[in-house]
Design a protein around this motif. Structure first.
Motif, PDB file in Angstrom:
ATOM      1  N   LEU A 192       0.840  -1.195   0.000  1.00 30.35           N
ATOM      2  CA  LEU A 192       0.000   0.000   0.000  1.00 30.35           C
ATOM      3  C   LEU A 192       0.877   1.247   0.000  1.00 30.35           C
ATOM      4  O   LEU A 192       0.602   2.220  -0.711  1.00 30.35           O
ATOM      5  N   LEU A 193       1.945   1.219   0.785  1.00 29.37           N
ATOM      6  CA  LEU A 193       2.917   2.306   0.826  1.00 29.37           C
ATOM      7  C   LEU A 193       4.321   1.722   0.844  1.00 29.37           C
ATOM      8  O   LEU A 193       4.569   0.744   1.556  1.00 29.37           O
ATOM      9  N   ASP A 194       5.213   2.289   0.081  1.00 31.53           N
ATOM     10  CA  ASP A 194       6.619   1.887   0.202  1.00 31.53           C
ATOM     11  C   ASP A 194       7.557   3.050  -0.110  1.00 31.53           C
ATOM     12  O   ASP A 194       8.747   2.863  -0.334  1.00 31.53           O
ATOM     13  N   PRO A 200       9.050  20.541   0.650  1.00 34.98           N
ATOM     14  CA  PRO A 200       8.543  21.836   1.123  1.00 34.98           C
ATOM     15  C   PRO A 200       7.051  21.836   1.442  1.00 34.98           C
ATOM     16  O   PRO A 200       6.597  22.566   2.323  1.00 34.98           O
ATOM     17  N   SER A 201       6.280  21.004   0.733  1.00 35.79           N
ATOM     18  CA  SER A 201       4.833  20.965   0.969  1.00 35.79           C
ATOM     19  C   SER A 201       4.430  19.961   2.041  1.00 35.79           C
ATOM     20  O   SER A 201       3.259  19.873   2.401  1.00 35.79           O
ATOM     21  N   GLY A 202       5.386  19.185   2.545  1.00 32.36           N
ATOM     22  CA  GLY A 202       5.096  18.193   3.574  1.00 32.36           C
ATOM     23  C   GLY A 202       5.405  16.786   3.099  1.00 32.36           C
ATOM     24  O   GLY A 202       6.249  16.574   2.216  1.00 32.36           O
ATOM     25  N   TRP A 203       4.695  15.818   3.669  1.00 33.66           N
ATOM     26  CA  TRP A 203       4.926  14.405   3.371  1.00 33.66           C
ATOM     27  C   TRP A 203       4.040  13.943   2.217  1.00 33.66           C
ATOM     28  O   TRP A 203       2.829  14.143   2.238  1.00 33.66           O
ATOM     29  N   VAL A 204       4.673  13.308   1.239  1.00 32.86           N
ATOM     30  CA  VAL A 204       3.950  12.674   0.137  1.00 32.86           C
ATOM     31  C   VAL A 204       4.276  11.185   0.173  1.00 32.86           C
ATOM     32  O   VAL A 204       5.443  10.790   0.153  1.00 32.86           O
ATOM     33  N   LEU A 205       3.241  10.350   0.239  1.00 32.79           N
ATOM     34  CA  LEU A 205       3.403   8.903   0.365  1.00 32.79           C
ATOM     35  C   LEU A 205       3.020   8.248  -0.955  1.00 32.79           C
ATOM     36  O   LEU A 205       2.060   8.655  -1.612  1.00 32.79           O
ATOM     37  N   GLY A 206       3.762   7.201  -1.336  1.00 38.50           N
ATOM     38  CA  GLY A 206       3.476   6.567  -2.612  1.00 38.50           C
ATOM     39  C   GLY A 206       3.760   5.086  -2.610  1.00 38.50           C
ATOM     40  O   GLY A 206       4.192   4.511  -1.605  1.00 38.50           O
ATOM     41  N   GLN A 208       4.457   1.430  -5.599  1.00 44.35           N
ATOM     42  CA  GLN A 208       4.941   1.026  -6.917  1.00 44.35           C
ATOM     43  C   GLN A 208       3.848   1.025  -7.980  1.00 44.35           C
ATOM     44  O   GLN A 208       4.138   0.870  -9.165  1.00 44.35           O
ATOM     45  N   LYS A 209       2.600   1.165  -7.565  1.00 47.66           N
ATOM     46  CA  LYS A 209       1.521   1.300  -8.541  1.00 47.66           C
ATOM     47  C   LYS A 209       1.472   2.699  -9.136  1.00 47.66           C
ATOM     48  O   LYS A 209       0.688   2.968 -10.044  1.00 47.66           O
ATOM     49  N   GLY A 210       2.282   3.578  -8.582  1.00 46.81           N
ATOM     50  CA  GLY A 210       2.252   4.957  -9.035  1.00 46.81           C
ATOM     51  C   GLY A 210       1.253   5.821  -8.301  1.00 46.81           C
ATOM     52  O   GLY A 210       1.059   6.988  -8.635  1.00 46.81           O
ATOM     53  N   GLN A 211       0.602   5.260  -7.287  1.00 48.96           N
ATOM     54  CA  GLN A 211      -0.343   6.043  -6.493  1.00 48.96           C
ATOM     55  C   GLN A 211       0.415   6.992  -5.578  1.00 48.96           C
ATOM     56  O   GLN A 211       1.485   6.671  -5.063  1.00 48.96           O
ATOM     57  N   SER A 212      -0.174   8.141  -5.350  1.00 55.64           N
ATOM     58  CA  SER A 212       0.444   9.148  -4.498  1.00 55.64           C
ATOM     59  C   SER A 212      -0.601   9.711  -3.552  1.00 55.64           C
ATOM     60  O   SER A 212      -1.746   9.955  -3.954  1.00 55.64           O
ATOM     61  N   PHE A 213      -0.222   9.891  -2.287  1.00 56.56           N
ATOM     62  CA  PHE A 213      -1.134  10.393  -1.268  1.00 56.56           C
ATOM     63  C   PHE A 213      -0.478  11.581  -0.568  1.00 56.56           C
ATOM     64  O   PHE A 213       0.677  11.516  -0.184  1.00 56.56           O
ATOM     65  N   GLY A 214      -1.250  12.622  -0.355  1.00 56.97           N
ATOM     66  CA  GLY A 214      -0.708  13.778   0.327  1.00 56.97           C
ATOM     67  C   GLY A 214      -0.802  15.034  -0.519  1.00 56.97           C
ATOM     68  O   GLY A 214      -1.498  15.054  -1.549  1.00 56.97           O
ATOM     69  N   PRO A 215      -0.118  16.089  -0.122  1.00 60.20           N
ATOM     70  CA  PRO A 215       0.840  16.120   0.988  1.00 60.20           C
ATOM     71  C   PRO A 215       0.158  16.208   2.352  1.00 60.20           C
ATOM     72  O   PRO A 215      -0.975  16.680   2.455  1.00 60.20           O
ATOM     73  N   TYR A 216       0.882  15.738   3.371  1.00 59.59           N
ATOM     74  CA  TYR A 216       0.452  15.815   4.756  1.00 59.59           C
ATOM     75  C   TYR A 216       1.480  16.625   5.542  1.00 59.59           C
ATOM     76  O   TYR A 216       2.682  16.494   5.333  1.00 59.59           O
TER      77      TYR A 216
END
Length: 482
Positions: A192-194, A200-206, A208-216
């Motif tokens: 799910l996350l790796d 500068p905008s915070g944490w971006v989680l991603g 290998q599927k290319g999904q991206s979550f954030g920024p937090y």
């Protein structure tokens, strides 16, 4: 990759020395509120056990915008197999609680939560005793703790559903439906996350599927599997946290799930085992689950070995031979304690596991209850920061939420100095046993805290591999502690 090398790391001094070296007071949750600059800030919480769940709950209560990441692996579904079911009870199917066996509560807040869940029918207080050769079967005056009404896994899921709905927490998970249907498979990879990137905008989680979550604006972690730490925390910005957490050592009990063709005819549900070299816990799942209303064609027992016995047996025989020896030793010891030849009751080892990442055995030299990297707004929580139990997990999660709410005081940081044996976390009324910490005031005198046990670590920080393959499946310690 070089072969894994487990080593026993000697502890400096005994339990008394550890208690002197590390503060014993209860981890207190400070009375803090979010400042105007942090209220409504976005926080990602990664890890769906009790530490992550109650961290997310407290953050939401304090006004943060919380997203909780909870993963489902192949293990979650394969444990729904007919003879390996440790997830959800089904009519006619064997069911075992295999990890957390009993949840106790010395903290008033956590006790209140467990009592509320009991009132909702999510958990109940099973009959718990202490079994020893010297004193036989001794019962507690009052049941010391709770078990999930339909098993510990389902209890955790019900608690998660309630907290997420009540606090309006955003949930991101790999499971499209839960519980899974028989035969469902969730892939172990991609995760799910790796990937965790701080900019500068915070944490971006991603992933290998290319999904991206954030920024937090804030990232809170709540898992300690060394496999996952190595797999997920690869970037430089999370390397300091990863390397600090690699100091965790584990008690490594062997867990056996045994089905008996003929009932053992014992008048207790579950028991701590005292004064025994092999056994630490025995539990009749038929009576423990659903308040004794769980029906199965066979009698289903969970047997847990002592930390030292389990460590040394696995060290001696490895994956190739420990299961057969452990089963015989467990049945012999249990039979001697109850005055029966259990080999004549038709035992079948449904599953035997070496719980390599089972019970956290050491703790940082701090009573803060969590870790915090003020520079990167990165925090971590778990029972290693408090004490090894579901209660300790929940308290650590709340501590981290309060640290975030306080703006992340720099003094929490990464405590300097050697990690201490977990015995330093003992407080009045608690005992430290092979399978974790328990609040058990008024327990029979023979139930005493264990000496610092042999623990699993590694000489090479690049060769952590805590996944255990059992009958083709990987097993990792449950982060929920439940």
């Amino acid at each position: 990759m070089a072969p894994r090398r487990w080593v026993k790391r000697s502890l400096q001094g005994g339990a008394e020395d550890s208690q002197t070296a590390c503060k014993k007071e209860e981890v207190e949750t400070p009375s803090l509120r979010p400042s105007l600059s942090t209220e409504g800030a976005s926080v990602a919480v990664v890890g769906g056990g009790f530490a992550g769940l109650f961290c997310a709950e407290r953050l939401a209560e304090l006004g943060f915008d919380v997203t909780l990441f909870r993963a489902r692996s192949r293990l979650s579904a394969t444990q729904m197999e007919h003879e390996h079911n440790t997830v959800y009870t089904r009519p006619g199917a064997a069911f075992f609680d295999y990890g957390c066996q009993l949840i106790t509560a010395g903290d008033p807040w956590f006790r209140g939560r467990m009592e509320a869940y009991e009132a909702q029918g999510l958990c109940h207080k099973p009959n718990v005793s202490v079994l020893s050769k010297t004193h036989g079967l001794q019962r507690f005056a009052e049941p010391p703790g709770w078990a999930g009404t339909r098993g510990m896994w389902q209890f955790q899921e019900q608690v998660a559903e309630e907290v997420i709905a009540r606090c309006k927490i955003k949930l991101i998970t790999t499971a499209t439906s839960w519980p899974p249907k028989v035969g469902t498979r969730y892939p172990d990879k991609p995760l799910l996350l790796d990937d965790y990137h701080y900019g500068p905008s915070g944490w971006v989680l991603g992933n290998q599927k290319g999904q991206s979550f954030g920024p937090y604006q804030v990232l809170c972690g709540a898992f300690n599997s060394q496999t996952m730490l190595n797999t997920q925390l690869k970037r430089r910005e999370v390397s300091k946290m990863r390397d600090y957490l690699k100091q965790i050592r584990f008690q490594t009990p062997i867990v056996a799930m045994v089905a008996f063709e003929r009932p053992l005819e014992l008048d207790f549900t579950c028991a701590f085992v005292a004064e025994n070299r092999c056994l630490a816990w025995v539990s009749n799942n038929n009576r423990k689950i659903a308040g004794g209303r769980f029906e199965s064609k066979r009698e289903l027992w969970t047997l847990i070995g002592t930390a030292d016995y389990s460590y040394h047996l696995f060290e001696k025989l490895g994956t190739g031979g420990y299961k057969k020896v452990a089963l015989k030793d467990f049945l012999d010891s249990f039979g001697e304690l109850v005055g029966r030849n259990l080999h004549e009751r038709g035992p079948e080892a449904v599953r035997i596991m070496h719980w390599e990442a089972g019970v956290e055995a050491n703790t940082p030299p701090s009573d803060k209850g969590c870790l915090w990297d003020a520079e990167k707004r990165l925090g971590w929580c778990g029972p290693w920061a408090t004490f090894a139990s579901a209660e300790g997990s929940a308290l650590s999660g709340r501590c981290l939420a309060e640290v975030v709410a306080a703006g992340g005081p720099a003094e929490v940081g990464y405590p300097q100095g050697s990690w201490r044996d977990a015995a330093c976390r003992l407080r009045p009324g608690y005992v430290r046993l092979s399978q974790g910490f328990f609040y058990a005031p008024g327990a029979p005198d023979c139930l005493v805290s264990i000496d610092p046990p042999a623990t699993a670590g590694t000489e090479d920080p690049n060769c952590w591999c805590l996944g255990l393959r059992v009958q083709g499946m990987r097993f990792s310690g449950l982060g929920c502690r439940v």
